[in-house]
Design a protein around this motif. Structure first.
Motif, short mmCIF file in Angstrom:
data_model
loop_
_atom_site.label_atom_id
_atom_site.label_comp_id
_atom_site.label_asym_id
_atom_site.label_seq_id
_atom_site.Cartn_x
_atom_site.Cartn_y
_atom_site.Cartn_z
N PRO A 1 50.33 15.29 61.59
CA PRO A 1 50.94 16.53 62.11
C PRO A 1 52.42 16.70 61.74
O PRO A 1 52.99 17.78 61.92
N TYR A 2 53.05 15.64 61.21
CA TYR A 2 54.48 15.68 60.91
C TYR A 2 54.78 15.65 59.41
O TYR A 2 55.94 15.69 59.03
N LEU A 3 53.74 15.62 58.60
CA LEU A 3 53.96 15.53 57.16
C LEU A 3 54.74 16.73 56.61
O LEU A 3 55.48 16.59 55.64
N HIS A 4 54.60 17.87 57.24
CA HIS A 4 55.33 19.06 56.77
C HIS A 4 56.85 18.88 56.89
O HIS A 4 57.62 19.57 56.22
N LEU A 5 57.29 17.95 57.72
CA LEU A 5 58.72 17.69 57.88
C LEU A 5 59.30 16.89 56.70
O LEU A 5 60.51 16.86 56.51
N LEU A 6 58.43 16.24 55.94
CA LEU A 6 58.87 15.42 54.81
C LEU A 6 59.06 16.31 53.59
O LEU A 6 58.39 16.17 52.57
N THR A 7 60.00 17.22 53.70
CA THR A 7 60.22 18.25 52.69
C THR A 7 60.63 17.70 51.34
O THR A 7 60.42 18.35 50.32
N GLU A 8 61.22 16.53 51.33
CA GLU A 8 61.66 15.91 50.08
C GLU A 8 61.03 14.53 49.89
O GLU A 8 61.60 13.68 49.20
N GLY A 9 59.88 14.32 50.50
CA GLY A 9 59.20 13.03 50.38
C GLY A 9 60.10 11.90 50.87
O GLY A 9 60.73 12.00 51.92
N TRP A 10 60.19 10.83 50.07
CA TRP A 10 61.03 9.69 50.42
C TRP A 10 62.51 10.03 50.50
O TRP A 10 63.29 9.32 51.11
N GLU A 11 62.90 11.12 49.86
CA GLU A 11 64.33 11.53 49.87
C GLU A 11 64.65 12.46 51.03
O GLU A 11 65.76 12.99 51.10
N THR A 12 63.72 12.68 51.94
CA THR A 12 63.97 13.52 53.11
C THR A 12 65.10 12.91 53.94
O THR A 12 65.04 11.72 54.29
N PRO A 13 66.12 13.71 54.26
CA PRO A 13 67.20 13.19 55.12
C PRO A 13 66.66 12.83 56.50
O PRO A 13 65.93 13.62 57.11
N VAL A 14 67.00 11.65 56.99
CA VAL A 14 66.49 11.23 58.29
C VAL A 14 67.06 12.10 59.41
O VAL A 14 66.42 12.25 60.45
N GLN A 15 68.21 12.70 59.19
CA GLN A 15 68.79 13.58 60.22
C GLN A 15 67.85 14.76 60.54
O GLN A 15 67.88 15.29 61.63
N ASN A 16 67.00 15.14 59.56
CA ASN A 16 66.06 16.24 59.75
C ASN A 16 64.84 15.82 60.56
O ASN A 16 64.01 16.66 60.89
#
Length: 189
Positions: free
Chosen positions: A168-183
């Motif tokens: 349910p949270y995969l959509h938050l990984l907008t940049e994959g491994w480079e997704t900022p953790v602050q997001n």
């Protein structure tokens, strides 16, 4: 001593043990209870191993089987601990613990927290967690091997996640491994 290293191939870790005169067998497949492989080893180290270790195997290696887990246990047992530490805003760190019949529930030998920076990504925190746990293993290996560390029971309930829990949270990984953790902080609370 012959060590069974469970999980993906880790050349630097193998080299560390070989420098100490230890022999290492790397294995990333399911373990069978009556495998001849198990008769050849005296210590088991699990690190990123994706299979459950049968209770009978665990009992064969009591106090001679440890897991390197990239979470500050009891938080984020199971799959994707780095991701969940941000989604649920739980403590960030690593744990080396004895393997018992549960999943990431064994007594803790060594733990360490990691800092988190404003520009961190999932990749940078994962790399920091991995570096921290490997450094702790290298620093404390002799004490772990010779049982000179008083293991502590895990305190509190903590949390547990399966691999499918992140869907349910995969959509938050907008940049994959480079997704900022602050997001990601607190998005699953």
């Amino acid at each position: 001593m012959r060590i069974l290293l469970l999980g993906p191939e880790r050349p630097e870790m193998i080299a560390f043990f070989e420098r100490l005169g230890e022999e290492v067998i790397s294995w990333d497949q399911p373990l069978v209870v009556h495998s001849a492989l198990l008769k050849e080893v005296s210590y088991v180290i699990s690190y990123g191993y994706r299979y459950l270790i049968h209770e009978e195997i665990v009992s064969m290696f009591r106090k001679r089987a440890i897991n390197l887990h990239i979470s500050l246990l009891p938080w984020n047992r199971g799959a994707d601990p780095n991701l969940w530490s941000f989604l649920e805003d739980t403590p960030k760190g690593v744990s080396i613990h004895y393997i018992d019949k549960g999943l990431d529930t064994g007594d803790i030998l060594v733990q360490g927290e990691i800092p988190v920076y404003a520009d961190d990504t999932l990749r940078s925190t994962y790399e920091r967690l991995s570096g921290t746990i490997e450094d702790l293993l290298y620093t404390y290996w002799d004490d772990i091997k010779h049982e000179r560390i008083a293991a502590k029971h895990q305190q509190g309930t903590g949390s547990y996640h399966r691999a499918k829990d992140k869907e349910p949270y995969l959509h938050l990984l907008t940049e994959g491994w480079e997704t900022p953790v602050q997001n990601l902080i607190g998005k699953a609370k």
